[in-house]
Design a protein around this motif. Structure first.
Motif, PDB file in Angstrom:
ATOM      1  N   HIS A 115       4.501  -5.695   0.933  1.00  0.00           N
ATOM      2  CA  HIS A 115       3.052  -5.853   0.949  1.00  0.00           C
ATOM      3  C   HIS A 115       2.594  -6.830  -0.129  1.00  0.00           C
ATOM      4  O   HIS A 115       3.285  -7.054  -1.130  1.00  0.00           O
ATOM      5  CB  HIS A 115       2.383  -4.493   0.787  1.00  0.00           C
ATOM      6  CG  HIS A 115       2.759  -3.526   1.862  1.00  0.00           C
ATOM      7  ND1 HIS A 115       2.507  -3.773   3.200  1.00  0.00           N
ATOM      8  CD2 HIS A 115       3.406  -2.323   1.826  1.00  0.00           C
ATOM      9  CE1 HIS A 115       2.961  -2.759   3.931  1.00  0.00           C
ATOM     10  NE2 HIS A 115       3.506  -1.870   3.116  1.00  0.00           N
ATOM     11  N   ARG A 116       1.429  -7.417   0.093  1.00  0.00           N
ATOM     12  CA  ARG A 116       0.856  -8.404  -0.827  1.00  0.00           C
ATOM     13  C   ARG A 116      -0.082  -7.673  -1.789  1.00  0.00           C
ATOM     14  O   ARG A 116      -1.169  -7.267  -1.394  1.00  0.00           O
ATOM     15  CB  ARG A 116       0.125  -9.478  -0.042  1.00  0.00           C
ATOM     16  CG  ARG A 116       1.045 -10.317   0.847  1.00  0.00           C
ATOM     17  CD  ARG A 116       0.255 -11.192   1.798  1.00  0.00           C
ATOM     18  NE  ARG A 116      -0.386 -10.401   2.841  1.00  0.00           N
ATOM     19  CZ  ARG A 116      -1.327 -10.882   3.666  1.00  0.00           C
ATOM     20  NH1 ARG A 116      -1.750 -12.133   3.534  1.00  0.00           N
ATOM     21  NH2 ARG A 116      -1.847 -10.105   4.592  1.00  0.00           N
ATOM     22  N   VAL A 117       0.353  -7.503  -2.999  1.00  0.00           N
ATOM     23  CA  VAL A 117      -0.316  -6.616  -3.939  1.00  0.00           C
ATOM     24  C   VAL A 117      -0.997  -7.409  -5.048  1.00  0.00           C
ATOM     25  O   VAL A 117      -0.395  -8.314  -5.641  1.00  0.00           O
ATOM     26  CB  VAL A 117       0.690  -5.628  -4.571  1.00  0.00           C
ATOM     27  CG1 VAL A 117      -0.032  -4.651  -5.497  1.00  0.00           C
ATOM     28  CG2 VAL A 117       1.450  -4.872  -3.486  1.00  0.00           C
ATOM     29  N   THR A 118      -2.233  -7.035  -5.314  1.00  0.00           N
ATOM     30  CA  THR A 118      -2.950  -7.527  -6.488  1.00  0.00           C
ATOM     31  C   THR A 118      -3.353  -6.318  -7.321  1.00  0.00           C
ATOM     32  O   THR A 118      -3.948  -5.367  -6.807  1.00  0.00           O
ATOM     33  CB  THR A 118      -4.205  -8.316  -6.092  1.00  0.00           C
ATOM     34  OG1 THR A 118      -3.831  -9.469  -5.338  1.00  0.00           O
ATOM     35  CG2 THR A 118      -4.984  -8.749  -7.337  1.00  0.00           C
TER      36      THR A 118
ATOM     37  N   THR B 240     -11.698  -7.546   2.655  1.00  0.00           N
ATOM     38  CA  THR B 240     -10.496  -8.297   2.260  1.00  0.00           C
ATOM     39  C   THR B 240      -9.229  -7.467   2.298  1.00  0.00           C
ATOM     40  O   THR B 240      -8.156  -7.977   2.635  1.00  0.00           O
ATOM     41  CB  THR B 240     -10.682  -8.857   0.834  1.00  0.00           C
ATOM     42  OG1 THR B 240     -11.771  -9.780   0.835  1.00  0.00           O
ATOM     43  CG2 THR B 240      -9.420  -9.545   0.334  1.00  0.00           C
ATOM     44  N   TRP B 241      -9.304  -6.176   1.974  1.00  0.00           N
ATOM     45  CA  TRP B 241      -8.113  -5.389   1.661  1.00  0.00           C
ATOM     46  C   TRP B 241      -7.788  -4.370   2.742  1.00  0.00           C
ATOM     47  O   TRP B 241      -8.671  -3.677   3.245  1.00  0.00           O
ATOM     48  CB  TRP B 241      -8.304  -4.687   0.314  1.00  0.00           C
ATOM     49  CG  TRP B 241      -8.612  -5.667  -0.771  1.00  0.00           C
ATOM     50  CD1 TRP B 241      -9.854  -6.027  -1.228  1.00  0.00           C
ATOM     51  CD2 TRP B 241      -7.680  -6.471  -1.481  1.00  0.00           C
ATOM     52  NE1 TRP B 241      -9.740  -7.003  -2.185  1.00  0.00           N
ATOM     53  CE2 TRP B 241      -8.418  -7.297  -2.361  1.00  0.00           C
ATOM     54  CE3 TRP B 241      -6.289  -6.570  -1.466  1.00  0.00           C
ATOM     55  CZ2 TRP B 241      -7.813  -8.198  -3.223  1.00  0.00           C
ATOM     56  CZ3 TRP B 241      -5.683  -7.483  -2.328  1.00  0.00           C
ATOM     57  CH2 TRP B 241      -6.438  -8.276  -3.188  1.00  0.00           C
ATOM     58  N   ASP B 242      -6.505  -4.274   3.074  1.00  0.00           N
ATOM     59  CA  ASP B 242      -6.037  -3.250   4.007  1.00  0.00           C
ATOM     60  C   ASP B 242      -5.937  -1.889   3.331  1.00  0.00           C
ATOM     61  O   ASP B 242      -5.960  -0.853   4.004  1.00  0.00           O
ATOM     62  CB  ASP B 242      -4.662  -3.626   4.564  1.00  0.00           C
ATOM     63  CG  ASP B 242      -4.707  -4.924   5.355  1.00  0.00           C
ATOM     64  OD1 ASP B 242      -5.486  -4.981   6.327  1.00  0.00           O
ATOM     65  OD2 ASP B 242      -3.991  -5.870   4.988  1.00  0.00           O
TER      66      ASP B 242
ATOM     67  N   ARG C  89      -2.499  -6.362   2.655  1.00  0.00           N
ATOM     68  CA  ARG C  89      -3.102  -6.755   1.392  1.00  0.00           C
ATOM     69  C   ARG C  89      -3.586  -5.488   0.696  1.00  0.00           C
ATOM     70  O   ARG C  89      -4.432  -4.764   1.232  1.00  0.00           O
ATOM     71  CB  ARG C  89      -4.267  -7.720   1.609  1.00  0.00           C
ATOM     72  CG  ARG C  89      -3.840  -9.063   2.187  1.00  0.00           C
ATOM     73  CD  ARG C  89      -4.927 -10.103   1.972  1.00  0.00           C
ATOM     74  NE  ARG C  89      -5.146 -10.335   0.534  1.00  0.00           N
ATOM     75  CZ  ARG C  89      -6.130 -11.111   0.055  1.00  0.00           C
ATOM     76  NH1 ARG C  89      -6.986 -11.693   0.879  1.00  0.00           N
ATOM     77  NH2 ARG C  89      -6.255 -11.292  -1.245  1.00  0.00           N
TER      78      ARG C  89
ATOM     79  N   SER D 239     -14.771  -9.322  -5.000  1.00  0.00           N
ATOM     80  CA  SER D 239     -13.869  -9.560  -3.870  1.00  0.00           C
ATOM     81  C   SER D 239     -14.720  -9.674  -2.616  1.00  0.00           C
ATOM     82  O   SER D 239     -15.761  -9.013  -2.488  1.00  0.00           O
ATOM     83  CB  SER D 239     -12.872  -8.415  -3.725  1.00  0.00           C
ATOM     84  OG  SER D 239     -11.956  -8.664  -2.676  1.00  0.00           O
TER      85      SER D 239
ATOM     86  N   SER E 250       3.028  -6.482   5.698  1.00  0.00           N
ATOM     87  CA  SER E 250       2.415  -7.490   4.823  1.00  0.00           C
ATOM     88  C   SER E 250       0.947  -7.194   4.540  1.00  0.00           C
ATOM     89  O   SER E 250       0.105  -8.097   4.495  1.00  0.00           O
ATOM     90  CB  SER E 250       2.562  -8.890   5.425  1.00  0.00           C
ATOM     91  OG  SER E 250       3.912  -9.228   5.588  1.00  0.00           O
TER      92      SER E 250
ATOM     93  N   LEU F 229      -4.947  -3.653  -2.954  1.00  0.00           N
ATOM     94  CA  LEU F 229      -5.527  -3.785  -4.283  1.00  0.00           C
ATOM     95  C   LEU F 229      -5.231  -2.521  -5.074  1.00  0.00           C
ATOM     96  O   LEU F 229      -5.553  -1.412  -4.637  1.00  0.00           O
ATOM     97  CB  LEU F 229      -7.038  -3.987  -4.185  1.00  0.00           C
ATOM     98  CG  LEU F 229      -7.800  -4.067  -5.509  1.00  0.00           C
ATOM     99  CD1 LEU F 229      -7.384  -5.312  -6.293  1.00  0.00           C
ATOM    100  CD2 LEU F 229      -9.305  -4.064  -5.262  1.00  0.00           C
TER     101      LEU F 229
END
Length: 209
Positions: A65-68, A103-105, A44, A99, A42, A46
């Motif tokens: 995964h949580r994708v933006t 924040t991002w993995d 994050r 951002s 999971s 970008l």
């Protein structure tokens, strides 16, 4: 050649044709394998310059995964939302998008900087390094070359492109505060009549803990 276009105008005009011509690039597939092998569950992620959402956002989201994805083109964002509903897509310019630090993995940027001046690419790399969590991963793919503001024809449209030689770009990634963990170069032939083969470069990096 036709009148020169901004990045947003270019990709609004190209739309789905971009994926048809450039949808299966071995170096991007290699980048995805590397990221998927090391990301925590999971994560994050970008996706800078997310385009049509495929393959990067689609594969990352399918893996849980949580994708933006952010892209300057409204048309690309529209296509990506339709093709990858499990990810979030935002129309934004990476030079202006904000951002929170850490924040991002992972951050991936596949061919996202070729229309930026060199100084702006360096600034964006610094922003990305700040957005990554400690231990976070960065995957960058581009066309390496010692060129700046060079006019070219791209899928029937006139644009100007800038890049760095491979070693110089890796040095810029390090200068942003990231550890380069690997590189890979391949020659790619676009699936489009008349398109010339081009070299693709993958740089993998990690933010120190």
């Amino acid at each position: 050649m036709s009148e020169e276009l901004t990045t947003a105008e270019l990709f609004d005009a190209i739309g789905a044709r971009y994926e048809e011509a450039f949808g299966h690039r071995p170096v991007v597939e290699a980048a995805m394998r590397e990221l998927l092998a090391v990301l925590p569950p999971s994560a994050r992620v970008l996706d800078v310059g997310s385009g049509t959402g495929r393959p990067a956002a689609a594969e990352l989201a399918a893996a849980g995964h949580r994708v933006t994805g952010i892209d300057v083109s409204a048309e690309m964002v529209r296509i990506a939302r339709g093709q990858v509903p499990s990810a979030e897509f935002v129309q934004a310019d990476v030079r202006e998008w904000e951002s929170d630090p850490g924040t991002w993995d992972a951050v991936c940027a596949f061919f996202s900087f070729v229309q930026l001046p060199r100084a702006e690419t360096e600034q964006v790399l610094g922003r990305i390094a700040g957005w990554l969590a400690p231990g976070g991963r960065f995957a960058l793919v581009t066309v390496p070359a010692d060129i700046e503001d060079v006019p070219i024809d791209f899928l029937g449209h006139s644009i100007r492109v800038t890049s760095f030689p491979a070693d110089a770009l890796a040095d810029r990634v390090r200068a942003a505060g990231l550890e380069v963990t690997g590189t890979r170069a391949e020659t790619f032939e676009p699936d489009k009549p008349g398109a010339e083969p081009e070299e693709h470069l993958l740089i993998l990096a990690r933010k120190p803990v």
